[in-house]
Motif scaffolding. Structure first.
Motif, PDB file in Angstrom:
ATOM      1  N   THR A   2     -18.548 117.958  31.680  1.00  8.49           N
ATOM      2  CA  THR A   2     -18.794 116.801  30.645  1.00  8.49           C
ATOM      3  C   THR A   2     -17.699 115.813  31.028  1.00  8.49           C
ATOM      4  O   THR A   2     -16.675 115.951  31.264  1.00  8.49           O
ATOM      5  N   GLY A 221     -18.320 115.295  20.925  1.00 11.02           N
ATOM      6  CA  GLY A 221     -18.744 116.352  20.879  1.00 11.02           C
ATOM      7  C   GLY A 221     -20.267 116.793  20.744  1.00 11.02           C
ATOM      8  O   GLY A 221     -20.789 117.825  20.765  1.00 11.02           O
ATOM      9  N   ASP A 222     -20.892 115.669  20.413  1.00 13.18           N
ATOM     10  CA  ASP A 222     -22.277 115.561  19.955  1.00 13.18           C
ATOM     11  C   ASP A 222     -23.038 115.626  21.232  1.00 13.18           C
ATOM     12  O   ASP A 222     -22.674 114.771  22.108  1.00 13.18           O
ATOM     13  N   ARG A 223     -24.170 116.589  21.504  1.00 14.56           N
ATOM     14  CA  ARG A 223     -24.712 116.422  22.990  1.00 14.56           C
ATOM     15  C   ARG A 223     -25.280 115.133  23.206  1.00 14.56           C
ATOM     16  O   ARG A 223     -25.185 114.727  24.457  1.00 14.56           O
ATOM     17  N   HIS A 224     -25.857 114.509  22.378  1.00 17.40           N
ATOM     18  CA  HIS A 224     -26.768 113.362  22.762  1.00 17.40           C
ATOM     19  C   HIS A 224     -25.605 111.979  22.793  1.00 17.40           C
ATOM     20  O   HIS A 224     -25.558 111.243  23.595  1.00 17.40           O
ATOM     21  N   GLY A 226     -22.599 112.123  22.393  1.00 20.41           N
ATOM     22  CA  GLY A 226     -21.265 112.099  23.454  1.00 20.41           C
ATOM     23  C   GLY A 226     -21.705 111.919  24.815  1.00 20.41           C
ATOM     24  O   GLY A 226     -20.868 111.201  25.533  1.00 20.41           O
ATOM     25  N   ARG A 227     -22.821 112.243  25.312  1.00 18.94           N
ATOM     26  CA  ARG A 227     -23.434 112.183  26.575  1.00 18.94           C
ATOM     27  C   ARG A 227     -23.504 110.503  26.696  1.00 18.94           C
ATOM     28  O   ARG A 227     -23.188 109.824  27.834  1.00 18.94           O
ATOM     29  N   VAL A 249     -30.288 110.410  27.912  1.00 17.59           N
ATOM     30  CA  VAL A 249     -29.645 111.478  27.036  1.00 17.59           C
ATOM     31  C   VAL A 249     -30.731 112.155  26.427  1.00 17.59           C
ATOM     32  O   VAL A 249     -30.463 113.134  25.790  1.00 17.59           O
ATOM     33  N   ARG A 259     -28.712 107.695  15.723  1.00 20.52           N
ATOM     34  CA  ARG A 259     -27.721 108.640  15.911  1.00 20.52           C
ATOM     35  C   ARG A 259     -26.477 108.214  16.089  1.00 20.52           C
ATOM     36  O   ARG A 259     -25.274 108.388  15.491  1.00 20.52           O
ATOM     37  N   TYR A 263     -22.763 107.992  13.853  1.00 21.52           N
ATOM     38  CA  TYR A 263     -21.476 108.605  14.415  1.00 21.52           C
ATOM     39  C   TYR A 263     -20.489 107.623  14.725  1.00 21.52           C
ATOM     40  O   TYR A 263     -19.223 107.817  14.293  1.00 21.52           O
TER      41      TYR A 263
ATOM     42  N   ARG B 179     -11.509 120.670  27.913  1.00 22.80           N
ATOM     43  CA  ARG B 179     -11.586 120.190  26.233  1.00 22.80           C
ATOM     44  C   ARG B 179     -11.579 118.742  26.416  1.00 22.80           C
ATOM     45  O   ARG B 179     -11.001 118.070  27.461  1.00 22.80           O
TER      46      ARG B 179
END
Lengths: 334, 332
Positions: A2, A221-224, A226-227, A249, A259, A263, B179
């Motif tokens: 990531t 850290g959110d999958r969507h 964050g991406r 995403v 979303r 955030y 991380r």
């Protein structure tokens, strides 16, 4: 892998540190730090914003955030930092106050004389070493026009030495070694250690946030979301639209918008514009590229459109801003 | 605390970027590294000079330069080996092995993001090993007394450092866990490792070798270097410097020459040009202003001195840096 947006932001805001004081204190003792903006130009003349931090290597003390006088007890190995530059007190007991010593907040002529040894508090009988030792340092960074990291941090960060990934404990151990042995390269070593320590502090803060918190750091850290942030940081010059971002995403347009707003506190396209302006301001300050080139770099085909967007975000035109930065920052040899 | 020229040089000679690759090994294995000037532009674009180093975090191996007759050096877990001058080199599970360097990973189109963070290498044999490969990208600019003073290969055993093996553990952890903030962490870590490596080298070199770093061990030379670094713009003369260090003119000149390899006033000029080139590359200060801040009252005199040392006029040099320089956000 990531994309590492935190590292990207740390680079763009030009975070750098210096450990300034090696404080040896006998009880009772107290030291008060004014708002960092008061001393920023003296301690870190090249930075817009200064974060003060303290590392307790021996003994213990209290850190108190002003003006509300919220105190925390610090044990050996603990770190406390004030991301928004708030005034605070460090003392042997809670509730003590002092007059900030502004004369002491001067960068020494030779920065490599850092850290400066400071003795505070009760006199020490018979050459006995003072009981408490605190290393105090500053982290300098840019805030304008947009620093999502600072916006996401609280006014006081506190971390126990035993928490985190073990970095803090290492930092304290090595920082103590570096300050007592004073070997070649110690000032550089301490500066790097301070920067590492700050990253760990931020990580620790994020790990401790309650489930469901909405915050830029949590969003990473959110999958969507964050991406989406990752994509913006990776390719700020691409001609992003909400549709394209949503497609990449794997969310619908409206879900991503909702979303992201929840955030990050702003819509994706506004975040993109602010981030572009952050990059542009770094490029302008660094003075390597023409305004047209800076504009192209961050996705503006026309210099005029870029200048308008820049002015909307920063209140001045790119050329005026560059001029002011050049006047504000003296030629630097470090 | 006395002045710390090593920190001063590290600041002026910036470590711009750093990169780690985690290599998992099984015997037999061999890896050849190309000269860093070949891989540098791909791995760390925008850096003038790249130093490659390897930390052995598990198992053992051999490191060698290409030179005919160079005896391979044995490395155990916790050891570090670095190649400050960017020499091509070989790492292998047994001495004397050869392979072809991996040219593909160095194609300009590949870019740093195309590099895998974890590489597996070897014949699947019973002996396992683990190496963390690090790359440090420097701004060299006209004069870098530190890089000039380092040998072609530096080796530090784990027992000689209180830091490196533990830092290598952290580096491995950071490289594996990905991380948030990991890339920043790794960059700082490798800078710390480099400082420690230089210190170790400094502690081990014989007193009488002619080298900027040994010069720092000689009390008088160090004091002279300190004074020049503290006030590069002062109108120094050999007499003034000799007076301040408590030596006669000729003794200082001789000692400085012996340790540093150049006369004090020439060292001062080069250091001033190093500082000036940093300001030319980084800011918008006028040439006249930069000249003043490194001790030249006249812009013409500064430009002449700069041209003599660097080969280009300050304006031409700045222009060229802007064309070549990366248009990326600054490393710090």
């Amino acid at each position: 892998m990531t994309y590492d947006a935190l590292s990207d932001v740390l680079r763009a805001i030009r975070l750098h540190s210096a450990v300034f004081y090696d404080v040896n204190a006998g009880d009772p003792w107290v030291a008060e730090a004014p708002r960092a903006s008061v001393i920023a130009s003296a301690v870190m003349p090249q930075s817009e914003h200064v974060i003060q931090f303290h590392v307790v290597t021996q003994g213990g003390c209290w850190a108190t955030l002003l003006p509300e006088a919220r105190s925390v007890l610090l044990s050996p190995g603990d770190v406390v930092a004030f991301p928004h530059g708030d005034a605070h007190v460090m003392s042997s007991a809670p509730g003590m106050r002092a007059i900030p010593n502004l004369d002491a907040s001067q960068r020494p002529e030779a920065p490599d004389r850092l850290p400066i040894a400071v003795h505070l508090g009760g006199s020490v009988a018979g050459g006995e070493a003072p009981r408490n030792r605190v290393l105090c340092g500053f982290l300098g960074c840019d805030v304008r026009p947009f620093n999502p990291l600072l916006d996401a941090l609280p006014r006081m960060l506190h971390m126990h030495g035993k928490d985190g990934s073990g970095w803090i404990a290492r930092f304290v151990e090595f920082a103590r070694l570096e300050t007592s042995e004073k070997r070649a390269g110690s000032a550089s070593m301490l500066a790097k250690l301070g920067e590492i320590m700050f990253v760990d502090l931020v990580r620790h803060y994020v790990a401790g946030l309650p489930e469901g918190s909405t915050n830029w750091l949590v969003a990473l850290g959110d999958r969507h979301v964050g991406r989406a942030i990752g994509l913006i940081h990776e390719s700020p010059g691409q001609d992003w639209t909400l549709d394209r971002l949503a497609r990449e995403v794997g969310l619908s347009r409206s879900s991503l918008a909702e979303r992201f707003q929840r955030y990050v506190g702003k819509p994706p396209m506004q975040y993109l514009t602010l981030w572009r302006m952050q990059i542009a301001s770094s490029l302008l300050t660094d003075g390597r590229a023409s305004i047209a080139r800076v504009a192209a770099e961050i996705g503006y085909e026309s210099e005029a459109a870029f200048s308008r967007a820049f002015k909307r975000a920063l209140g001045t035109s790119p050329s005026l801003w560059r001029e002011r930065q050049a006047v504000a920052a003296p030629p630097k040899s470090y | 605390m006395s002045f710390d020229p090593l920190s001063d040089v590290l600041r002026a000679v910036r470590v711009r970027e750093a990169l780690f690759i985690d290599v998992e090994l099984s015997t037999p294995w061999v890896a050849e590294a190309l000269p860093s000037k070949v891989v540098g532009p791909t791995i760390l674009p925008g850096c003038d000079h790249v130093i490659e180093y390897h930390v052995v975090t598990g198992g053992e191996c051999w490191a060698s330069l290409y030179d005919e007759g160079f005896a391979p050096v044995h490395l155990s877990a916790g050891d570090v080996v670095a190649f400050p001058q960017g020499d091509p080199h070989i790492l292998s599970s047994a001495p004397g092995m050869r392979a072809s360097p991996d040219i593909d990973s160095c194609r300009p189109s590949a870019g740093p993001r195309a590099l895998p963070a974890i590489v597996r290498l070897g014949g699947g044999g019973p002996e396992r090993g683990h190496i963390v490969c690090g790359f440090l990208g420097f701004d060299v600019r006209p004069f870098n007394p530190l890089l000039n003073a380092l040998p072609r290969m530096m080796h530090m055993r784990s027992k000689d450092s209180g830091w490196i093996d533990r830092f290598a553990e952290f580096a491995k952890l950071e490289a594996n866990e990905k991380r948030m903030g990991g890339a920043s962490m790794l960059a700082k870590l490798s800078e710390i490792m480099f400082i420690d490596l230089v210190r170790h080298y400094l502690a081990g070199i014989p007193e009488d070798s002619a080298n900027w770093l040994t010069g720092l061990k000689d009390r008088h030379v160090r004091q002279a270097v300190d004074l020049l670094h503290q006030s590069p713009a002062k109108d120094w003369t050999l007499e003034g410097l000799a007076r301040d260090t408590g030596l006669s003119r000729s003794t200082l000149a001789e000692r400085f020459m012996r340790h540093v390899g150049k006369p004090p006033m020439q060292y001062l000029t080069l250091w001033r040009m190093q500082l000036a080139s940093g300001m030319l590359a980084d800011g918008d200060a006028s040439v006249a202003r930069i000249g003043t801040s490194v001790g030249y009252d006249s812009e013409a005199a500064f430009s002449r001195a700069f041209k003599r040392a660097v080969g280009d006029s300050p304006t031409a040099w700045r222009e060229r840096r802007r064309q070549d320089g990366p248009a990326a956000p600054p490393a710090r």
